[in-house]
Every structure is written in C-alpha cells, then in structure tokens.
Design an enzyme around this catalytic site. Structure first.
Site: not given
Length: 192
Positions: A26, A133, A31, A174, A120, A50-51, A64, A73
């Site tokens: 299936r 994340y 998790e 950046d 990061h 959460d992003n 960053h 994160k």
C-alpha cells in the site's frame, strides 16, 4: 527496534535521525517526530514553528542564522534531494567554524537536526525539492544574519555534480553575504 535511529555527528548537538519506515504493497508509514522518543535519547526540544519550501535544481539557500532568537531546526525532504549543511558559530565550541553536511531525500527519509548557534543552508540536487522543517523558536525577519555559502575558511564541500558555480541560484540577499571572518556571529545565547 526503536522508532528512530539517532546518529550523533562529530559536531556536538548536530545529529541525523533515521526513522523506522513500515512499508507494504500500500505504501509506507513512519513517524517523523515523537517527543517521548527524542527525550528518551536525551534530546529535549520544544518546536514552535513548522516551515516548508519548494525549490528547483541548483537553488542554494543560506547560510542563515538568527542573532537574538536563534533557531534549532529539524529538517527533512519530502520530495527530491538536497545537500543540507550546518556551520558551528558557537564561539565557545571546540568545533567553531566547522561544518557538517548530509544528503536528505524522499528516498532515504533522513532528517538532520541543526541546533541553535549554527548557520544553516541547503543546495537542491534534484530537478525539484520540497523541504520541511520544525523550528525551536519563531522566525524574526529583522534578526537574520548570514555568511557566504562558499567561504574558503569554512570549506564546505558542496556536491555540485553537473552544476557549475555560475549555475547556482541564490537570492539577491544571499549573493551579498560576506565570509564568516567579516560577519558578526557573537550571538550565542549562554543559557543553551
């Protein structure tokens, strides 16, 4: 067998999370986070935001960090593949200025935890990638800092593959980032 295999890196506080994946005809189930299981491993975190982002091949986001509200994160990829990087900016750390990178993909389902006090960033290796994340603090736009993605003093080994540096897609912000030696990074919170 536990639900997660937590692999500590050479840099204190950074770890890779390999979830247990249950697959059959299936599809699969896993998790991606369980507070009790993480606490049992000695990882006591509270996530508040959460992003999710979507990017094309060659997009490089980062490196960053937040000055007064640094974020830990827990990152993963739900579509495609990226090379995810954390750079230790903790002045009191024996690994200050060192980096750690991990390929994250929808296939390997790995996650990477980048703690507070790190810069990061990530590079998209597939035609397209969706990146999600969890953060331990709220994002505050006017609090953001960054360092140059190709700082020679840090020496990140970006897996460019068939990409050339001039093909990389960076935001205008950046493109203006400076090397770590020219960037104030003395933001590490002593209560960590």
């Amino acid at each position: 067998m536990g639900k997660f295999n937590i692999i500590k890196s050479e840099i204190e506080g950074v770890f890779t999370v390999e979830p247990t994946v249950f697959e059959d005809e299936r599809g699969y189930f896993m998790e991606t986070y369980n507070e009790n299981d993480f606490k049992a491993e000695g990882i006591d975190l509270t996530f508040v935001q959460d992003n999710q982002s979507k990017s094309s091949k060659g997009v490089l986001r980062g490196l960053h960090f937040q000055y007064t509200q640094p974020q830990g994160k827990l990152v993963r990829v739900i579509k495609g593949e990226v090379f995810d990087v954390g750079v230790d900016l903790r002045k009191d750390s024996p690994t200050y200025g060192k980096w750690m990178g991990e390929i994250l993909s929808e296939e390997n389902k790995k996650q990477l935890f980048i703690p507070k006090g790190f810069a990061h960033g990530f590079l998209v290796l597939s035609d397209e990638a969706e990146f999600v994340y969890k953060c331990t603090d709220f994002y505050k736009g006017d609090d953001e800092g960054g360092i140059q993605w190709n700082d020679p003093d840090i020496g990140i080994e970006w897996p460019l593959g068939d990409l050339k540096e001039e093909d990389l897609i960076l935001s205008e912000k950046d493109k203006l980032l400076k090397p770590m030696k020219d960037t104030p990074t003395d933001f590490y919170m002593e209560d960590e």
